[in-house]
Design an enzyme around this catalytic site. Structure first.
Site, PDB file in Angstrom:
ATOM      1  N   ASP A 162     -11.097   2.561   3.756  1.00 36.04           N
ATOM      2  CA  ASP A 162     -11.386   1.129   3.678  1.00 36.04           C
ATOM      3  C   ASP A 162     -12.886   0.880   3.550  1.00 36.04           C
ATOM      4  OD1 ASP A 162      -9.520  -0.907   3.514  1.00 36.04           O
ATOM      5  OD2 ASP A 162      -8.891  -0.691   5.601  1.00 36.04           O
ATOM      6  N   GLN A 198      -4.983  -1.436   9.562  1.00 31.53           N
ATOM      7  CA  GLN A 198      -4.741  -2.756   8.960  1.00 31.53           C
ATOM      8  C   GLN A 198      -5.290  -3.857   9.864  1.00 31.53           C
ATOM      9  OE1 GLN A 198      -3.545  -3.264   5.875  1.00 31.53           O
ATOM     10  NE2 GLN A 198      -3.795  -5.454   6.084  1.00 31.53           N
ATOM     11  N   LYS A 210       0.849  -1.201   0.000  1.00 30.52           N
ATOM     12  CA  LYS A 210       0.000   0.000   0.000  1.00 30.52           C
ATOM     13  C   LYS A 210       0.883   1.249   0.000  1.00 30.52           C
ATOM     14  CE  LYS A 210      -3.781  -2.417   2.249  1.00 30.52           C
ATOM     15  NZ  LYS A 210      -4.517  -2.767   3.455  1.00 30.52           N
TER      16      LYS A 210
HETATM   17  N1  GUN Z   1      -6.693  -7.055   5.997  1.00 26.29           N
HETATM   18  C1  GUN Z   1      -6.992  -7.830   4.925  1.00 26.29           C
HETATM   19  N2  GUN Z   1      -7.601  -7.092   3.976  1.00 26.29           N
HETATM   20  C2  GUN Z   1      -7.689  -5.839   4.451  1.00 26.29           C
HETATM   21  C3  GUN Z   1      -8.214  -4.623   3.928  1.00 26.29           C
HETATM   22  O1  GUN Z   1      -8.763  -4.535   2.822  1.00 26.29           O
HETATM   23  N3  GUN Z   1      -8.109  -3.542   4.732  1.00 26.29           N
HETATM   24  C4  GUN Z   1      -7.547  -3.605   5.966  1.00 26.29           C
HETATM   25  N4  GUN Z   1      -7.497  -2.487   6.691  1.00 26.29           N
HETATM   26  N5  GUN Z   1      -7.055  -4.704   6.476  1.00 26.29           N
HETATM   27  C5  GUN Z   1      -7.131  -5.816   5.722  1.00 26.29           C
END
Ligand code: GUN
Length: 288
Positions: free
Chosen positions: A124, A101, A57
């Site tokens: 998100d 996350q 990311k």
């Molecule tokens: N963990 C696995 N997929 C995601 C996601 O799309 N966003 C976040 N914040 N954590 C994750």
């Protein structure tokens, strides 16, 4: 010898690269004196998969010219500390997107933390307000993986209106928001899950089948309607180190279109995160 069928591969990697290029051009054209978009990523503890996701990311942000702030906390971090961090980022006018996350260590109250994020910075799309907006078909920030799936399906002109879509998996990150999005696109949507009876038969009726169960090679050719579009959301690491999806490789014999793992939905998820961050930035800093 039987003729070998070749499904169309839905190239998420290629489309995500195009989206990043487009995003970089928009960042460059944002105007004199306007700061670039900024994403804050909070990670708690040291989960190997999360390390990789967070790194990717941040790398994507860098590539398109976004600022990114990484906040890495010990696995023992308290609920109060996280709440304070989130409130601080909410107030920070230099931050457009806040991403927590997941998964978090078990002592933390994830629902409470997600609900504390300013919905306008919730890139998100996990805040209850944004989830509610999505279900109602109203504008708002929408979860990245489902958004990436829809973008890929639209790119490949997969018809959705009136079509039978079956989603395997009912997670809050993929299954549930994806069901809302497909419904908003006028598909007839079924979510199947670990308690579903006759799951294989249901799956085999789908014109669009999405596998998001987190089990390596769960979907077999017998579970796929000939010519169906198959979207593989799984990222599973086998004991020998190989990464495989939720769909077995020989499903390619029956599917009409299929998204590969790796190179399918994974890169699209990150492209969607950039799009969400851009939208959050634009509504804060630029005229529409
Ligand atoms: N963990 C696995 N997929 C995601 C996601 O799309 N966003 C976040 N914040 N954590 C994750």
């Amino acid at each position: 010898m039987q003729e070998q069928r070749h499904p169309i591969l839905m190239d998420g990697r290629g489309l995500a690269a195009e989206i990043r290029q487009d995003m970089a051009a928009r960042v460059a054209a944002r105007g004199v004196g306007v700061r670039p978009p900024c994403l804050a990523v909070i990670q708690v503890g040291d989960v190997a998969a999360s390390n990789i996701y967070v790194r990717n990311k941040r790398k994507a942000c860098q590539e398109v010219g976004f600022q990114s702030i990484g906040i890495s906390l010990e696995a023992e971090a308290s609920q109060a500390e996280l709440e304070e961090r989130i409130l601080h980022l909410n107030e920070d006018s230099g931050v457009d997107g806040i991403l927590l996350q997941l998964p978090l260590p078990r002592h933390l109250d994830v629902d409470r933390l997600l609900a504390l994020i300013d919905p306008a910075k919730d890139v998100d799309g996990f805040h209850p307000l944004n989830m509610g907006r999505l279900v109602l078909g109203r504008p708002g920030l929408a979860a990245c993986t489902p958004r990436g799936i829809l973008t890929l399906l639209h790119h490949y002109k997969v018809p959705l209106a009136g079509r039978r879509a079956v989603i395997l998996g009912r997670s809050a990150i993929v299954g549930k928001p994806l069901a809302a999005m497909l419904l908003n696109a006028d598909a007839t949507v079924t979510i199947a899950h670990s308690r579903t009876e006759g799951l294989a038969q249901l799956a085999a009726e789908a014109e669009v089948l999405v596998a998001a169960v987190g089990r390596a090679e769960f979907v077999t050719p017998a579970m796929v309607h000939p010519g169906a579009t198959v979207v593989d959301v799984g990222i599973n690491r086998l004991e020998d180190g190989r990464i495989v999806g939720d769909v077995r490789a020989d499903v390619a014999r029956v599917a009409g279109m299929i998204s590969p793992v790796p190179g399918g939905i994974g890169p699209m998820t990150i492209a969607s995160l950039l799009e969400n961050t851009w939208e959050s930035f634009r509504s804060r800093h630029l005229a529409r």
